[in-house]
Write a protein that holds these residues in place. Structure first.
Motif, PDB file in Angstrom:
ATOM      1  N   LEU A   1       7.146   1.076   3.527  1.00 34.26           N
ATOM      2  CA  LEU A   1       6.062   1.860   4.102  1.00 34.26           C
ATOM      3  C   LEU A   1       6.708   2.787   5.138  1.00 34.26           C
ATOM      4  O   LEU A   1       7.421   2.309   6.023  1.00 34.26           O
ATOM      5  CB  LEU A   1       5.127   0.876   4.812  1.00 34.26           C
ATOM      6  N   SER A   2       6.485   4.095   5.014  1.00 41.38           N
ATOM      7  CA  SER A   2       7.086   5.012   5.993  1.00 41.38           C
ATOM      8  C   SER A   2       6.304   4.926   7.313  1.00 41.38           C
ATOM      9  O   SER A   2       5.182   4.403   7.344  1.00 41.38           O
ATOM     10  CB  SER A   2       7.048   6.440   5.465  1.00 41.38           C
TER      11      SER A   2
ATOM     12  N   GLU B   1       6.451  -8.699   4.390  1.00 43.61           N
ATOM     13  CA  GLU B   1       7.741  -8.130   4.789  1.00 43.61           C
ATOM     14  C   GLU B   1       8.889  -9.064   4.378  1.00 43.61           C
ATOM     15  O   GLU B   1       9.921  -9.081   5.025  1.00 43.61           O
ATOM     16  CB  GLU B   1       7.736  -7.861   6.296  1.00 43.61           C
ATOM     17  N   VAL B   2       8.660  -9.810   3.284  1.00 45.51           N
ATOM     18  CA  VAL B   2       9.665 -10.810   2.915  1.00 45.51           C
ATOM     19  C   VAL B   2      11.023 -10.183   2.582  1.00 45.51           C
ATOM     20  O   VAL B   2      12.062 -10.807   2.772  1.00 45.51           O
ATOM     21  CB  VAL B   2       9.215 -11.739   1.745  1.00 45.51           C
ATOM     22  N   PHE B   3      11.013  -8.927   2.092  1.00 39.47           N
ATOM     23  CA  PHE B   3      12.293  -8.274   1.733  1.00 39.47           C
ATOM     24  C   PHE B   3      12.746  -7.274   2.796  1.00 39.47           C
ATOM     25  O   PHE B   3      13.640  -6.477   2.544  1.00 39.47           O
ATOM     26  CB  PHE B   3      12.145  -7.542   0.390  1.00 39.47           C
ATOM     27  N   ARG B   4      12.103  -7.288   3.960  1.00 36.84           N
ATOM     28  CA  ARG B   4      12.371  -6.236   4.955  1.00 36.84           C
ATOM     29  C   ARG B   4      13.842  -6.137   5.335  1.00 36.84           C
ATOM     30  O   ARG B   4      14.352  -5.053   5.606  1.00 36.84           O
ATOM     31  CB  ARG B   4      11.504  -6.499   6.193  1.00 36.84           C
TER      32      ARG B   4
ATOM     33  N   HIS C   1      15.613   0.525  11.405  1.00 37.04           N
ATOM     34  CA  HIS C   1      15.000   1.824  11.141  1.00 37.04           C
ATOM     35  C   HIS C   1      13.676   1.691  10.402  1.00 37.04           C
ATOM     36  O   HIS C   1      12.936   2.657  10.281  1.00 37.04           O
ATOM     37  CB  HIS C   1      15.953   2.703  10.304  1.00 37.04           C
ATOM     38  N   GLN C   2      13.399   0.513   9.853  1.00 38.36           N
ATOM     39  CA  GLN C   2      12.159   0.331   9.094  1.00 38.36           C
ATOM     40  C   GLN C   2      11.087  -0.256  10.004  1.00 38.36           C
ATOM     41  O   GLN C   2      11.263  -1.340  10.549  1.00 38.36           O
ATOM     42  CB  GLN C   2      12.391  -0.623   7.907  1.00 38.36           C
ATOM     43  N   PRO C   3       9.973   0.456  10.205  1.00 41.84           N
ATOM     44  CA  PRO C   3       8.956  -0.076  11.118  1.00 41.84           C
ATOM     45  C   PRO C   3       8.288  -1.319  10.527  1.00 41.84           C
ATOM     46  O   PRO C   3       7.997  -1.358   9.334  1.00 41.84           O
ATOM     47  CB  PRO C   3       7.946   1.077  11.222  1.00 41.84           C
TER      48      PRO C   3
ATOM     49  N   PRO D   1      14.729   5.752  -7.436  1.00 38.43           N
ATOM     50  CA  PRO D   1      15.345   5.457  -6.142  1.00 38.43           C
ATOM     51  C   PRO D   1      14.836   4.132  -5.573  1.00 38.43           C
ATOM     52  O   PRO D   1      13.657   3.809  -5.699  1.00 38.43           O
ATOM     53  CB  PRO D   1      14.888   6.620  -5.253  1.00 38.43           C
ATOM     54  N   VAL D   2      15.757   3.378  -4.991  1.00 43.66           N
ATOM     55  CA  VAL D   2      15.407   2.083  -4.382  1.00 43.66           C
ATOM     56  C   VAL D   2      15.679   2.190  -2.882  1.00 43.66           C
ATOM     57  O   VAL D   2      16.770   2.577  -2.481  1.00 43.66           O
ATOM     58  CB  VAL D   2      16.287   0.954  -4.977  1.00 43.66           C
ATOM     59  N   GLU D   3      14.682   1.864  -2.070  1.00 34.14           N
ATOM     60  CA  GLU D   3      14.896   1.880  -0.612  1.00 34.14           C
ATOM     61  C   GLU D   3      15.262   0.498  -0.077  1.00 34.14           C
ATOM     62  O   GLU D   3      15.890   0.379   0.964  1.00 34.14           O
ATOM     63  CB  GLU D   3      13.632   2.406   0.083  1.00 34.14           C
ATOM     64  N   GLY D   4      14.830  -0.549  -0.781  1.00 36.31           N
ATOM     65  CA  GLY D   4      15.151  -1.897  -0.317  1.00 36.31           C
ATOM     66  C   GLY D   4      14.601  -2.952  -1.247  1.00 36.31           C
ATOM     67  O   GLY D   4      13.879  -2.655  -2.206  1.00 36.31           O
TER      68      GLY D   4
END
Ligand code: PLP
Length: 385
Positions: free
Chosen positions: A176-177, A199-202, A212-214, A317-320
């Motif tokens: 989530l941006s 947020e298990v993969f945060r 950097h990820q809120p 694209p994969v962000e995480g």
């Protein structure tokens, strides 16, 4: 005789049946759906589980979890740039159980939860089993998977009780941006809805630092729940320990904690042993987290290199997170393609429709498998029709 919350006639799908037959014949499978970290050749520290035995002797039930364990979870979250006090944390046996507890906390039967689509298939069962309705909102692929705030707002009804976000999402890998978090939080505030953030993969960004990820906890919604657990954060699904971290406005949080205490006290489902051992599991599990982070980046890299040589396919694209999505030509249906990969080449991937992608054709791969398995599957995945 049975509840209508369950399917009438639970039957295995074609892919499961084909897999069962191959396994019955002992055919080795190149399994790119493996998401169990204990089965992919990681090294778990030798003494990691010793404390479990020592902490198993006595029993002092505590509804929201032992204070020492809640403190250990808060300290762990601090290392991930999440600031939450131990008295705002409730322990559960799994993230799935955390969902069930939150649905009981927030919903009457027939109430609605807004659920992202495509996303984690278990949401269908988790909502139904608690008598609530999962109302999908679409994530659109516009270079990255994004929420359309207008469509999300239109999905809100008088029965909506919460907005669920998964960040990074499984299987799209999109976080989530900051802007999306603000928009979702504003919508939650405008309609007095809770925000549930899975947020298990945060802590598995594909690149860059986790700080950097809120977290959903900083978004400003009136009542926020951030979910996490040992199963993903340190690769220990067998420990059965997860948590709900609560944020939002003081009055809402206080009311939520009091009610959560009642729900959790009804079940007292978290084992004493894991609560006693959790500090050591976080410390020792850091090495496991590191191996998983390296593994998923390594496999993503191999996947992207394979995709670069196959212009008819596209690695999105994969962000995480632990999974990746490959878009393939829709010349045959996803189901035909995954069955063909399995029966002819013994490569197992998930079809996009398992995750409710908006259209065909997508293949979903776990990035956890051991590199020889992963690499051996790639030529088949990217083979031209
Ligand atoms: C998005 C998401 N949430 C939750 C879970 C389940 O976590 P747990 O093992 O803590 O129930 C998974 C498992 O794959 C997942 O993908």
């Amino acid at each position: 005789m049975f509840s209508s919350r369950l399917p009438h006639d639970p039957v295995a799908n074609l892919l499961t049946r084909a897999l069962r037959e191959l396994r019955a014949d002992d055919v080795p499978i190149l399994d790119l759906t493996e998401s169990n970290p204990t089965r992919v050749g990681l090294d778990y520290p030798e003494r990691l589980f010793d404390e479990l035995v020592r902490s198993s002797r006595g029993y002092a039930p505590a509804s929201l979890g032992a204070w020492s364990a809640r403190t250990a979870v808060a300290a762990h979250l601090e290392t991930e740039a999440i600031d939450v006090a131990p008295d705002r944390i409730a322990l559960t046996a799994s993230t799935s159980e955390a969902y069930s507890i939150l649905f009981k906390l927030l919903c009457d039967p027939g109430d609605e939860i807004l659920v992202p689509q495509p996303s984690y298939p278990l949401f269908t069962h988790l909502t139904r089993l608690d008598g609530v309705i999962g109302v999908p909102y679409d994530l659109e692929h516009l270079g990255r998977w994004a929420i359309d705030p207008g469509r999300l707002a239109r999905a809100v009804s008088s029965r909506t009780r919460a907005i669920l976000v998964v960040t990074p999402n499984n299987p799209t890998g999109s976080y989530l941006s900051q802007l999306e978090l603000e928009q979702v939080s504003e919508l939650a505030a405008a309609h007095d809805l809770a925000l549930i953030g899975d947020e298990v993969f945060r802590s598995y960004p594909a690149s860059g630092a986790i700080a950097h990820q809120p977290s959903v906890l900083v978004g400003g919604a009136p009542l926020v729940f951030s979910l996490g657990g040992l199963s993903k954060s340190v690769g220990l699904p067998q420990m059965k320990l997860a948590w709900i971290a609560v944020g939002g406005r003081d009055a809402a949080m206080t009311s939520a904690m009091a009610r959560l205490e009642l729900v959790c006290d009804t079940y007292l489902s978290v084992a004493t042993s894991v609560q006693g051992a959790v500090g050591g599991l976080f410390a020792g599990g850091r090495a496991v987290h590191e191996q998983i982070a390296l593994r998923v980046r390594r496999n993503l890299d191999a996947l992207q290199r394979g995709g670069a040589d196959a212009p008819w396919a596209r690695v999105l694209p994969v962000e995480g997170g632990w999974s990746a999505v490959v878009e393939v030509p829709a010349t045959v249906s996803e189901e035909e393609r995954v069955l063909d990969l399995l029966t002819r080449h013994h490569v197992l991937v998930h079809p996009g429709f398992f995750y409710d992608f908006p259209r065909e054709a997508f293949l979903v791969c776990s990035l956890l498998p051991e590199p020889p398995v992963f690499d051996a599957a790639l030529p088949h995945l990217f083979a031209r029709d």
